[in-house]
Scaffold this motif. Structure first.
Motif, short mmCIF file in Angstrom:
data_model
loop_
_atom_site.label_atom_id
_atom_site.label_comp_id
_atom_site.label_asym_id
_atom_site.label_seq_id
_atom_site.Cartn_x
_atom_site.Cartn_y
_atom_site.Cartn_z
N ALA A 1 44.23 41.85 44.42
CA ALA A 1 44.29 43.71 44.53
C ALA A 1 44.27 43.19 45.61
O ALA A 1 42.42 43.01 46.63
CB ALA A 1 43.43 44.11 43.49
N ARG A 2 44.65 44.10 47.17
CA ARG A 2 45.03 43.45 48.24
C ARG A 2 44.23 44.75 48.93
O ARG A 2 44.21 46.14 48.80
CB ARG A 2 46.59 43.63 48.63
CG ARG A 2 47.45 42.91 48.65
CD ARG A 2 48.39 42.50 49.26
NE ARG A 2 48.70 42.76 50.17
CZ ARG A 2 49.22 43.61 51.58
NH1 ARG A 2 50.30 43.69 50.70
NH2 ARG A 2 49.04 43.12 52.84
N ALA B 1 39.00 63.01 44.00
CA ALA B 1 39.62 61.99 44.81
C ALA B 1 39.35 59.98 43.67
O ALA B 1 40.77 60.52 42.92
CB ALA B 1 39.34 61.60 46.35
N VAL C 1 45.68 58.25 38.54
CA VAL C 1 46.75 57.43 38.67
C VAL C 1 46.23 56.13 38.53
O VAL C 1 47.60 55.52 37.84
CB VAL C 1 46.90 57.32 40.12
CG1 VAL C 1 47.92 56.61 41.03
CG2 VAL C 1 46.88 58.82 41.17
N ARG C 2 45.33 54.94 38.24
CA ARG C 2 45.16 54.10 37.92
C ARG C 2 45.56 54.01 36.15
O ARG C 2 46.33 53.00 35.62
CB ARG C 2 43.56 53.65 37.79
CG ARG C 2 42.77 52.72 36.94
CD ARG C 2 42.01 52.72 37.05
NE ARG C 2 41.08 53.00 37.68
CZ ARG C 2 39.98 51.99 38.50
NH1 ARG C 2 40.60 50.25 37.78
NH2 ARG C 2 39.33 52.08 39.73
N GLN D 1 34.41 64.38 47.75
CA GLN D 1 35.37 62.67 47.23
C GLN D 1 36.02 62.31 45.16
O GLN D 1 35.64 62.23 44.41
CB GLN D 1 34.33 61.34 47.39
CG GLN D 1 35.17 61.15 48.85
CD GLN D 1 34.91 60.01 49.31
OE1 GLN D 1 33.50 59.63 48.84
NE2 GLN D 1 35.00 59.86 50.32
N LEU E 1 41.20 61.60 40.61
CA LEU E 1 42.64 61.54 41.28
C LEU E 1 42.99 59.67 41.00
O LEU E 1 44.23 59.30 40.24
CB LEU E 1 43.16 61.91 42.55
CG LEU E 1 44.52 62.10 43.01
CD1 LEU E 1 44.96 62.95 41.70
CD2 LEU E 1 44.56 61.83 44.60
N ASP E 2 42.03 59.13 41.67
CA ASP E 2 41.95 57.86 41.41
C ASP E 2 42.20 57.44 39.83
O ASP E 2 43.56 56.57 39.70
CB ASP E 2 40.65 56.52 41.93
CG ASP E 2 40.87 55.92 42.61
OD1 ASP E 2 42.22 55.36 42.25
OD2 ASP E 2 39.77 55.23 43.25
N CYS F 1 52.05 52.58 32.18
CA CYS F 1 53.42 52.28 32.82
C CYS F 1 53.68 50.60 32.58
O CYS F 1 55.00 50.33 31.90
CB CYS F 1 53.70 52.80 34.16
SG CYS F 1 54.32 54.46 34.67
N MET G 1 40.85 45.81 49.01
CA MET G 1 40.41 46.84 48.04
C MET G 1 39.06 46.36 47.39
O MET G 1 37.92 46.70 47.49
CB MET G 1 41.35 47.64 46.81
CG MET G 1 43.00 47.65 47.40
SD MET G 1 42.30 49.28 47.60
CE MET G 1 44.30 49.33 48.88
N VAL H 1 49.40 54.35 35.72
CA VAL H 1 50.10 53.25 36.28
C VAL H 1 50.08 52.62 35.02
O VAL H 1 50.64 51.30 35.13
CB VAL H 1 49.19 52.37 37.81
CG1 VAL H 1 49.74 50.69 37.62
CG2 VAL H 1 49.39 53.15 39.02
N THR I 1 35.96 46.98 49.13
CA THR I 1 35.18 48.46 49.54
C THR I 1 35.32 48.97 48.34
O THR I 1 34.04 49.36 47.76
CB THR I 1 35.92 48.93 51.23
OG1 THR I 1 37.08 48.57 50.47
CG2 THR I 1 35.56 48.14 52.15
N SER I 2 36.55 49.39 48.61
CA SER I 2 36.70 50.79 47.35
C SER I 2 36.18 49.99 45.51
O SER I 2 36.05 50.71 44.77
CB SER I 2 37.78 51.47 46.90
OG SER I 2 38.82 50.45 47.54
N GLY I 3 35.84 48.83 45.60
CA GLY I 3 35.91 48.27 44.25
C GLY I 3 34.42 48.99 43.92
O GLY I 3 34.08 49.79 42.24
#
Lengths: 267, 293, 278, 301
Positions: free
Chosen positions: D2-3, D23, D30-31, D20, D26-27, D37, D5, D34, D8-10
């Motif tokens: 997981a490039r 955000a 999207v997760r 935030q 939204l995160d 899918c 990422m 994804v 930091t964001s983990g």
């Protein structure tokens, strides 16, 4: 360097190709006849060491055109000769019937020639009109050019243009899989194939035509009205090993093979 | 611009190889056109759009050659498949690149790779046995445009996913780290940094997927119903251009055969159109980041 | 980074006790050089002589064409799409820009070090051997000998002797840059072009590389682009000062570092070197 | 991977600020999308493969792999077909790999100098990528089998497939080459290394991931292909003794069994399973080669 190695390998392989210069008989054409012919070829090869018979599939038209052009030594055609094809030599290897099939759950007792004709012209559009369940009829039809289609149209005196099918299929198995499980559907396929599939539990039923049950047996007895020839053709009078193959293919030695492919041997 | 004196052999070989690749298209197109020529000359191009129906083999009148219904079927099927597979494939690529732990990503890649290698006849088979009956429950007869779209979508997901992922992987690490350093959320990084940076590759992925969808034959032949008609709904059976060739080629002679090559020409023209459209808005990418200027 | 207020002999001279003669012959002579990228002019009418054996520092604000200048000397500018070069560049008695010039040979004689360390994604040993073994077949032991020699020259040998087969990308930034220098040295270049070789490094690594440049200058002519005036003053014999005029880089003046810091002819130079501008 | 990422964001308790929240919401969405899918794709895959396993596994045995088909394939095995498939694949890759890699090199490395050739080649390949496989089949039949006189043969089939996989191979390799930083090219140039050597030693190894993706897709496409092979490599189910022999490919065998041979279904499923295993093997090989390469070059090992 890797490339060079590869090129060397390829060149070697190509050279190696030249070495195996066996006599090969090329047989092309009808995909209906091809599996049978492949089995016949194999037995023929066993009896004639050093002879190779390459069976290629395509279609009846291809069998005719390849034989004409000399691309093949023998062509395979799954129908009777047309007037325009009298320049070729024809040899019958087996007979095959074409059966109407419906889903196993469809209770329609049997169909007459006229009923089938009217169903395919959409003059009958519900199974209840011919003694079946109260369901609309889904017409499964064959694609243009197939011998089965030609046999079907000829027998029922139909024009392809009058038929507006719901589903168009190519090969036999596709027709069976399309009809199986759909109580609305009616289609037509090789009788042997259908009988075999029905026997191993596929959800289809062979519909008696004009009171004659559809089966390999009734085709063999000449009772079933809707049948076709399976032929092989050559452009000239066959010579040598090719003549032997043709002789072999129409002989009794292959009757078990013909039956194993659910066709009717020629007496 | 380069000094090639030391490398002229390489240069020669590269040019030769590339030219051979380009020549293949010429050969293919030339051959298809040659075979189609007979029909275009005897029948005339107009009738391929204006005839009442597609009955090339009927002997009574000279045959009917309308390709428009099949063209529309191909277009609808391709469009539907791309609309489905595009997001799915890109989602899978994002998953591998940004969400999944390494081993899961690796597993996903293998699954995708395997999906790409399942022969189309198996897809068609599965579609015929599983998908079509499901659709039949909703709207008989079952074999339909919808079945085709679904099968095509599954089939082109690997193409989209693998190429999309390799283009996402090509986004320089520095961009991502930079965005991270700015405290941008993962979503922000994906949508405002990674996807824009990889957009030409993503577009390529979708285009190649579309190309694959246009060209798919065997599976579509088994699930679409193959009835020559402009579809009125997604449940209507349709015949695509490729299915038309595959269904009839082995059995066709004379003008019929040539008309099938005209079908091939139409397919080629479609693909050329697709490429032209993309070429007009795709930007050429250069090599990854450079330190000089 | 304070501007020097009083004059001192160049550090190099102090440290090594040696400086090139003022009338040393030209290693590279550039005349009326113009560089354009497409429509945009990057360098206009630059004439400069690089003395044999000297360390020449090129200073000036960003975008004044220092790097472009450097790239023309070994014709790396060939690689940049749309880059056009006019004027005359002579390396010793050879015309650099002539068609028949063997560019590969030129680049081996005129080595280059980049701002960002750019070792190849392979082992330390392979990084050095790659260019070496191209011209002539070298035995493993010959290569090892050269590897040891150049790594020693850049002071990496003791750190890396056991890790010659480890990936070069696993090294620290300073080590990577020194490896890049070692890689260039293995070809025994006559001129070494360095494009801000220290700017991507931490001060400690930077100091190491700086010392290295001084040592190297005993064997070859060095041209170094730098933003660090103190560094330029510390290590260079000659100084060339670039500036941006009408959106294109121009050479304002050049001369011995000592002379330029002591008595710049141009107001711009004086302001820049004293830290008022730039 | 997981490039960029993970660090930091983990784990980033420091960035939890009210602004935030949106955000993060939204995160999460999207997760989820994804994930959904991916689940859909994997689900379909499992469904298809599950189906194959259910019907095919009982048919699988050592004998199935080493025996010749009997009775049109209803019984017996697939040994000659396996051999033919591998031979066709070898011809296909043997031709397309060097050719494709070279073309990709031209497209990527000479885009600035050979502008016209590059444009022509790129456009042709884009079109070629969209040419239906059945058209390739017809072309292969007319060109390789008839015009070049190779007949129905493994060579004809492999060459036809090579034409077909070239665009895929080239695209992916080109993407891979483009992702190689120009730093390497400059570094190599500055060391006076020839382009030939730069390509062999630096660019191609660095572009390997892209190459492997192309290879995976290409192998997948080639192995799965039916339409292009019916008319070129032929139908003969006999162990080929040379490249000029006709040889039935596995996919064609599956097609024949499922569409043309009554009761061929179980063997068709079993053959499809073998095909998948073959593919899995080839893909794993390709990926592990590239992994080994990558890990040797990666900073974090």
């Amino acid at each position: 360097m890797r490339i060079r190695g590869f090129v060397a390998g390829l060149a070697f392989a190509l050279l190696a190709c030249g070495g195996t210069d066996q006599a090969a008989i090329v047989v092309t054409g009808s995909s209906t006849v091809a599996p049978l012919m492949a089995e016949i070829a194999r037995r023929f090869e066993e009896q004639h060491p050093g002879v190779r018979v390459d069976v290629q599939t395509g279609g009846s038209s291809r069998g005719i055109s390849d034989a004409r052009k000399g691309l093949a030594d023998v062509g395979m055609v799954s129908r009777a000769p047309k007037d325009s094809e009298s320049d070729l030599r024809w040899f019958m290897v087996a007979r095959d019937g074409v059966s109407l099939i419906v889903d196993a759950s469809n209770s329609v007792p049997g169909l007459s020639k006229e009923q089938v004709r009217r169903i395919y012209r959409r003059e009958i559009s519900n199974w209840s009109e011919v003694g079946g369940p109260d369901l609309p009829i889904t017409l499964v039809h064959k694609a243009q050019g197939r011998s089965t289609l030609e046999v079907f149209l000829e027998y029922f005196e139909l024009e392809d243009k009058e038929i507006s099918p719901d589903v168009v299929v190519g090969d036999n198995e596709q027709g069976i899989k399309t009809v199986a499980g759909d109580p609305r559907a009616i289609g037509y396929v090789s009788v042997g194939t259908a009988e075999y599939e029905a026997g191993r539990g596929t959800s289809i039923r062979l519909v008696p035509l004009d009171g004659v049950e559809a089966s390999v047996a009734s085709v063999g007895q000449g009772r079933f009205p809707l049948s076709r020839q399976l032929n092989i053709v050559t452009s000239d009078e066959p010579q040598g090993i090719v003549a032997e193959l043709i002789q072999f293919a129409s002989s009794e030695q292959v009757h078990d093979l013909v039956e194993a492919q659910f066709f009717v041997p020629v007496e | 611009m380069f000094q090639w004196s030391k490398d002229h052999l390489l240069l020669l070989w590269l040019r030769l190889a590339a030219s051979v690749c380009a020549a293949i298209l010429l050969l293919v197109a030339g051959f298809v056109l040659l075979e189609a020529f007979e029909a275009l000359r005897d029948i005339g191009p107009v009738r391929f759009a204006a005839d009442a129906s597609w009955h090339p083999a009927s002997e009574a009148d000279q045959g009917l050659y309308n390709l428009v219904p099949m063209l529309s079927a191909t277009l609808f099927a391709t469009l539907g498949a791309v609309l489905l597979a595009g997001p799915l494939g890109i989602a899978s690529a994002l998953f591998c690149q940004f969400y999944a732990p390494a081993w899961v990503a690796q597993l996903q890649r293998r699954i995708i790779g395997l999906l790409s290698g399942i022969p189309s006849v198996v897809y068609g088979f599965w579609g015929l046995v599983v998908l079509v009956p499901l659709i039949r429950l909703q709207a008989p007869p079952g074999p339909s445009l919808l079945a085709g779209i679904l099968i095509l979508a599954i089939m082109i997901v690997p193409t989209v996913a693998l190429i999309a992922e390799s283009s996402l992987a090509a986004v320089p690490e520095a961009y991502l780290l930079g965005a991270n350093a700015l405290g941008i959320s993962r979503v922000g990084i994906i949508f405002r940094v990674a996807i824009p940076a990889a957009r030409s590759g993503l577009l390529t992925a979708v285009i190649l997927g579309a190309g694959r969808a246009i060209g798919e034959t065997m599976a579509i032949l088994m699930v679409c119903g193959n009835v020559v008609a402009v579809p009125e709904s997604v449940f209507a059976p349709v015949r695509t251009l490729t299915a038309n060739i595959a269904l009839e080629m082995a059995y066709a002679m004379g003008d019929h055969r040539s008309a099938l090559f005209v079908t091939g020409v139409v397919l080629l023209v479609m693909v050329v159109g697709l490429v032209a459209v993309t070429a007009s808005f795709a930007t050429e990418t250069t090599h990854a980041e450079s330190t000089h200027g | 980074m304070t501007a020097p207020s009083k004059l001192a002999p160049s550090v190099r001279e102090e440290r090594t006790g040696r400086a090139p003669l003022l009338d040393a012959p030209a290693a590279i002579r550039v005349e009326s050089l113009n560089v354009r990228y497409g429509q945009k002019a990057a360098l206009r009418d630059v004439s400069l002589t690089l003395r044999e054996g000297a360390i020449t520092a090129m200073v000036g604000p960003s975008g004044c064409g220092k790097s472009s200048f450097l790239a023309t000397l070994n014709r790396l500018s060939d690689l940049i799409p749309g880059c056009r070069v006019d004027g005359s560049i002579r390396f010793r008695d050879r015309d650099v820009r002539a068609r028949e010039t063997d560019v590969l040979d030129l680049r081996r004689r005129v080595g280059m070090i980049f701002q960002k360390p750019n070792p190849f994604p392979m082992s330390v040993r392979q990084n050095i051997a790659l260019a070496l073994s191209e011209r002539r077949r070298l035995s493993r032991s010959e290569i090892d000998e050269i590897v040891e020699h150049v790594l020693q020259r850049v002071g990496l040998w003791d750190e890396l002797r056991g890790r010659l087969d480890a990936s070069a990308l696993a090294l620290s930034g300073g080590q990577q840059q020194r490896l890049c220098i070692a890689r260039a040295l293995a070809l025994e270049p006559e001129v070494l072009l360095m494009d801000e070789p220290c700017s991507a490094l931490d001060p400690l690594a930077s100091a190491t590389v700086e010392d290295l440049i001084l040592e190297l200058s005993e064997a070859c002519t060095v041209v170094v682009v730098t933003h660090n005036l103190a560094q330029a003053r510390r290590i260079s014999d000659d100084l060339a000062f670039f500036w941006v005029r009408d959106d294109a880089g121009v050479l304002i003046e050049s001369g011995s570092t000592r002379a330029l810091f002591r008595a710049p002819r141009h107001e711009l130079t004086r302001d820049y070197l004293s830290g008022i501008r730039g | 991977m997981a490039r960029g990422m993970v660090q930091t964001s983990g784990v980033s308790p420091m960035t939890r600020q009210p602004r935030q929240r949106h955000a993060r919401w939204l995160d999460g969405t999207v997760r989820a999308v994804v994930g959904l899918c991916v689940a859909a794709v994997v689900g379909v895959f499992c469904w298809i493969v599950g189906d194959l396993l259910l019907v095919g596994v009982p048919e699988l045995s050592w004998g199935f792999l080493v025996e010749a088909p009997i009775d049109s394939g209803r019984s017996g095995g697939i040994a000659p077909i396996l051999v033919s498939t591998l031979a066709i694949l070898a011809v296909c890759l043997g031709v397309s790999l060097p050719l494709g890699t070279s073309a990709a090199l031209l497209l990527s490395e000479l885009a600035a100098t050979d502008v016209r050739l590059v444009r022509v080649v790129r456009r042709s390949l884009d079109v070629l990528a969209g040419v239906p496989s059945i058209v390739f089949g017809l072309f292969g039949n007319a060109f390789f089998c008839v015009a070049l006189g190779l007949g129905f043969s493994i060579l004809s089939g492999g060459l036809t497939l090579a034409c077909m996989v070239l665009p895929i191979l080239i695209r992916a390799t080109e993407e891979g080459l483009r992702s190689v930083p120009s730093d390497y090219r400059h570094a190599a140039a500055a060391l006076g290394i020839t382009r030939t050597r730069t390509i062999w030693k630096v660019l191609l190894p660095a572009a390997l991931p892209g190459l492997v993706v192309g290879l995976v897709l290409g192998i997948g496409r080639a192995v799965a292909e039916t339409a292009a092979l019916i008319f070129t490599s032929g139908y003969v189910a006999r162990i080929p003794t040379s490249l000029l022999d006709s040889g039935r490919s596995l996919s064609l065998h599956i097609y024949d069994l499922s569409m043309n041979v009554a009761g061929g279904e179980p063997k068709a499923y079993a053959s499809a399973l073998v095909l998948l295993m073959l593919l899995l093997g080839l893909i794993s090989m390709a990926l592990s080669i590239s992994d080994r390469w990558l890990s040797r070059r990666m900073v974090h090992t």
